[in-house]
Motif scaffolding. Structure first.
Motif, PDB file in Angstrom:
ATOM      1  N   MET A   1       0.759  -1.012  -0.037  1.00 45.06           N
ATOM      2  CA  MET A   1      -0.031  -0.117   0.066  1.00 45.06           C
ATOM      3  C   MET A   1       0.824   1.344   0.094  1.00 45.06           C
ATOM      4  N   SER A   2       0.669   2.356  -0.967  1.00 48.42           N
ATOM      5  CA  SER A   2       1.196   3.505  -0.777  1.00 48.42           C
ATOM      6  C   SER A   2       0.522   4.655  -0.093  1.00 48.42           C
ATOM      7  N   THR A   3       1.440   5.096   0.458  1.00 45.70           N
ATOM      8  CA  THR A   3       0.626   6.321   1.110  1.00 45.70           C
ATOM      9  C   THR A   3       1.440   7.597   1.100  1.00 45.70           C
ATOM     10  N   VAL A   4       0.748   8.785   1.247  1.00 45.02           N
ATOM     11  CA  VAL A   4       1.324   9.955   1.130  1.00 45.02           C
ATOM     12  C   VAL A   4       1.214  10.553   2.525  1.00 45.02           C
ATOM     13  N   ILE A   5       2.462  11.151   3.549  1.00 43.90           N
ATOM     14  CA  ILE A   5       2.505  11.409   4.925  1.00 43.90           C
ATOM     15  C   ILE A   5       3.004  12.803   4.498  1.00 43.90           C
ATOM     16  N   TYR A   6       2.561  13.901   5.011  1.00 45.81           N
ATOM     17  CA  TYR A   6       3.332  15.285   4.602  1.00 45.81           C
ATOM     18  C   TYR A   6       3.884  15.761   5.965  1.00 45.81           C
ATOM     19  N   PRO A   7       4.979  16.771   5.632  1.00 45.93           N
ATOM     20  CA  PRO A   7       5.813  17.161   6.668  1.00 45.93           C
ATOM     21  C   PRO A   7       4.866  18.288   7.550  1.00 45.93           C
ATOM     22  N   SER A   8       5.408  18.614   8.663  1.00 44.83           N
ATOM     23  CA  SER A   8       4.504  19.115   9.447  1.00 44.83           C
ATOM     24  C   SER A   8       5.495  20.404  10.179  1.00 44.83           C
ATOM     25  N   PRO A   9       5.138  21.494  10.278  1.00 44.93           N
ATOM     26  CA  PRO A   9       3.660  21.992  10.115  1.00 44.93           C
ATOM     27  C   PRO A   9       3.639  22.685   8.859  1.00 44.93           C
ATOM     28  N   VAL A  10       4.584  22.934   8.146  1.00 45.71           N
ATOM     29  CA  VAL A  10       4.336  23.649   6.701  1.00 45.71           C
ATOM     30  C   VAL A  10       5.073  22.788   5.620  1.00 45.71           C
ATOM     31  N   PHE A  11       4.270  22.654   4.454  1.00 44.82           N
ATOM     32  CA  PHE A  11       4.895  21.897   3.343  1.00 44.82           C
ATOM     33  C   PHE A  11       4.610  22.501   2.101  1.00 44.82           C
ATOM     34  N   GLY A  12       5.417  22.440   1.018  1.00 45.85           N
ATOM     35  CA  GLY A  12       5.230  22.943  -0.220  1.00 45.85           C
ATOM     36  C   GLY A  12       5.949  24.215  -0.325  1.00 45.85           C
ATOM     37  N   PRO A  13       5.383  24.834  -1.325  1.00 44.47           N
ATOM     38  CA  PRO A  13       4.216  24.961  -2.050  1.00 44.47           C
ATOM     39  C   PRO A  13       4.037  23.956  -2.948  1.00 44.47           C
ATOM     40  N   SER A  58       2.887  22.750  17.973  1.00 42.78           N
ATOM     41  CA  SER A  58       2.198  23.598  19.045  1.00 42.78           C
ATOM     42  C   SER A  58       1.668  24.934  18.167  1.00 42.78           C
ATOM     43  N   ARG A  59       0.671  25.775  18.538  1.00 43.77           N
ATOM     44  CA  ARG A  59       0.227  26.804  18.024  1.00 43.77           C
ATOM     45  C   ARG A  59       1.611  27.715  17.628  1.00 43.77           C
ATOM     46  N   GLU A  60       2.684  28.003  18.609  1.00 41.89           N
ATOM     47  CA  GLU A  60       3.573  28.805  18.303  1.00 41.89           C
ATOM     48  C   GLU A  60       4.634  28.228  17.231  1.00 41.89           C
ATOM     49  N   GLU A  61       4.840  26.974  17.215  1.00 43.79           N
ATOM     50  CA  GLU A  61       5.562  26.197  16.135  1.00 43.79           C
ATOM     51  C   GLU A  61       4.992  26.443  14.953  1.00 43.79           C
ATOM     52  N   VAL A  62       3.638  26.551  14.727  1.00 45.13           N
ATOM     53  CA  VAL A  62       3.101  26.659  13.457  1.00 45.13           C
ATOM     54  C   VAL A  62       3.080  28.056  13.083  1.00 45.13           C
ATOM     55  N   ARG A  63       3.131  29.102  14.178  1.00 40.28           N
ATOM     56  CA  ARG A  63       3.291  30.460  13.697  1.00 40.28           C
ATOM     57  C   ARG A  63       4.752  30.837  13.269  1.00 40.28           C
ATOM     58  N   VAL A  64       5.531  30.399  13.834  1.00 40.19           N
ATOM     59  CA  VAL A  64       7.007  30.482  13.483  1.00 40.19           C
ATOM     60  C   VAL A  64       7.391  29.952  12.354  1.00 40.19           C
ATOM     61  N   HIS A  96      -5.613  24.008  19.227  1.00 38.64           N
ATOM     62  CA  HIS A  96      -5.578  25.180  18.964  1.00 38.64           C
ATOM     63  C   HIS A  96      -5.973  25.814  17.844  1.00 38.64           C
ATOM     64  N   PHE A  97      -6.805  25.037  17.046  1.00 36.40           N
ATOM     65  CA  PHE A  97      -7.115  25.446  15.612  1.00 36.40           C
ATOM     66  C   PHE A  97      -7.671  27.058  15.481  1.00 36.40           C
ATOM     67  N   ALA A  98      -8.698  27.282  16.390  1.00 35.38           N
ATOM     68  CA  ALA A  98      -9.038  28.778  16.122  1.00 35.38           C
ATOM     69  C   ALA A  98      -7.952  29.696  16.579  1.00 35.38           C
ATOM     70  N   GLY A  99      -6.972  29.746  17.494  1.00 35.58           N
ATOM     71  CA  GLY A  99      -5.852  30.534  17.426  1.00 35.58           C
ATOM     72  C   GLY A  99      -4.913  30.541  16.340  1.00 35.58           C
ATOM     73  N   ILE A 100      -4.729  29.212  15.970  1.00 31.88           N
ATOM     74  CA  ILE A 100      -3.902  29.080  14.587  1.00 31.88           C
ATOM     75  C   ILE A 100      -4.419  29.936  13.282  1.00 31.88           C
ATOM     76  N   ASP A 102      -6.330  32.304  13.731  1.00 32.01           N
ATOM     77  CA  ASP A 102      -6.159  34.111  13.866  1.00 32.01           C
ATOM     78  C   ASP A 102      -4.713  34.151  13.413  1.00 32.01           C
ATOM     79  N   ASP A 103      -3.601  33.735  13.797  1.00 31.56           N
ATOM     80  CA  ASP A 103      -2.176  33.682  13.514  1.00 31.56           C
ATOM     81  C   ASP A 103      -2.069  33.719  11.966  1.00 31.56           C
ATOM     82  N   THR A 104      -2.521  32.922  11.320  1.00 27.46           N
ATOM     83  CA  THR A 104      -2.508  32.709   9.970  1.00 27.46           C
ATOM     84  C   THR A 104      -3.105  33.933   9.059  1.00 27.46           C
TER      85      THR A 104
END
Length: 258
Positions: A1-13, A58-64, A96-100, A102-104
Motif C-alpha cells: 500500500m502506497s501512502t502520502v505523509i506530509y511534513p509538519s507544520p508547513v509543506f510545499g508550495p 504547537s500553535r507557536e511552532e506553526v506560527r514561527v 488550538h485550531f481557532a488561535g492558529i 487567527d495567527d495565519t
C-alpha cells in the motif's frame, strides 16, 4: 500500500488541482495520521497503519514556521494563491485550531494579502463553536459531504466516533452560504461491497441536501492517487460532468476535478 505523509507544520508550495499554488499547513504530526474519519480512499492510508509517535505541532511552532516560509517565498518571488490547511488528517481536531487561524490571517495579511486561506475539513468538528467561528474567518471553508446516505458514510468514510449526517447538514446550513462543499465520487468495491456513488440513488438525495445547505460552490472530484482500499476506481469525466450539470440546473455553482 502506497501512502502520502506530509511534513509538519508547513509543506510545499504544491500545485493543487482545485486551488492553484498552495502552501500547505499540516496541524498533525509529521510521522503519521490523526483523523476522525478512516476513509477507504485516503491518500494518507488507514489510521491504524499510520499511527504517529510525534506530538501535534504547537500553535507557536506553526506560527514561527509559517512566518519563516512566507518570508522565504517573498524573497524568492514565489507568490501563493492560497494557504491551505490540509495534511495528515483532520486539521480542526487541533486543540488550538481557532488561535492558529487567527495567527495565519495576520501573517497572510502581512506577507501576501492577496492570498486566500483555505481549510479542507471532513466537517466532524463543526459543532464546536470555536471551530465554527474560526471557519467563518477563512476565505475557503471547504467541508466534506460525500453523500447524504448514512450507510455509505459508515462504509466509505468510516467515522471514528459519533457522526449523524442530518446533524452535519443542519450545522452546514448555519454557515449561511459561507462554505464550499467538497464531494468524492468513485466506483468499484471494497471488501466485496459496491461503493459506486455516481448513480441517481446517491446523487439526487445528495443534491437535495446541498440545495438546502446553499453553499457558495460545490467541488466534485475523484480518486487521484493510489488508495489504501483496493478495488476502487475513478469516476469518469462524463459522470462528474453530469453531476456538475445537475447542480447547475438547481442554480448551484459547481466544478469538477478529474
Amino acid at each position: 500500500m502506497s501512502t502520502v505523509i506530509y511534513p509538519s507544520p508547513v509543506f510545499g508550495p504544491v500545485h493543487s488541482r482545485r486551488l492553484g499554488i498552495s502552501l500547505g499547513i499540516n496541524l498533525l504530526p509529521a510521522d503519521g495520521k490523526v483523523c476522525s474519519f478512516d476513509c477507504i480512499y485516503c491518500e494518507c492510508g488507514f489510521n491504524a497503519e499510520r499511527r504517529p509517535r510525534m506530538p501535534l505541532p504547537s500553535r507557536e511552532e506553526v506560527r514561527v514556521k509559517l512566518e519563516e516560509k512566507l518570508k522565504e517565498m517573498r524573497q524568492d518571488g514565489v507568490v501563493p494563491d492560497v494557504l491551505t490547511f490540509a495534511g495528515n488528517g483532520e486539521p480542526t481536531c487541533h486543540p488550538h485550531f481557532a488561535g492558529i487561524i487567527d495567527d495565519t490571517v495576520a501573517l497572510r495579511d502581512r506577507y501576501f494579502p492577496a492570498a486566500k486561506i483555505s481549510v479542507l475539513s471532513n466537517s466532524t468538528f463543526i459543532h464546536r463553536d470555536e471551530v465554527f467561528r474560526a471557519l467563518c474567518k477563512v476565505d475557503n471553508n471547504i467541508l466534506k459531504l460525500d453523500t447524504a446516505d448514512p450507510g455509505y458514510i459508515r462504509m466509505v468514510d468510516r467515522p471514528a466516533g459519533h457522526y449523524d449526517v442530518e446533524e452535519i447538514i443542519s450545522r452546514m446550513k448555519d454557515f449561511g452560504g459561507r462554505l464550499v462543499i467538497q464531494t468524492m465520487f468513485m466506483k468499484g468495491s471494497f471488501e466485496g461491497r459496491d461503493v459506486d456513488n455516481t448513480s441517481d440513488a446517491y446523487v439526487l438525495p445528495w443534491i437535495k441536501a446541498v440545495k438546502e445547505i446553499s453553499p457558495r460552490e460545490v467541488m466534485v472530484y475523484t480518486i487521484d492517487r493510489e488508495t489504501p482500499g483496493h478495488g476502487l476506481c475513478k469516476a469518469s469525466h462524463e459522470e462528474l460532468d453530469r453531476i456538475v450539470r445537475l447542480l447547475e440546473a438547481e442554480g448551484i455553482r459547481a466544478s469538477a476535478s478529474y
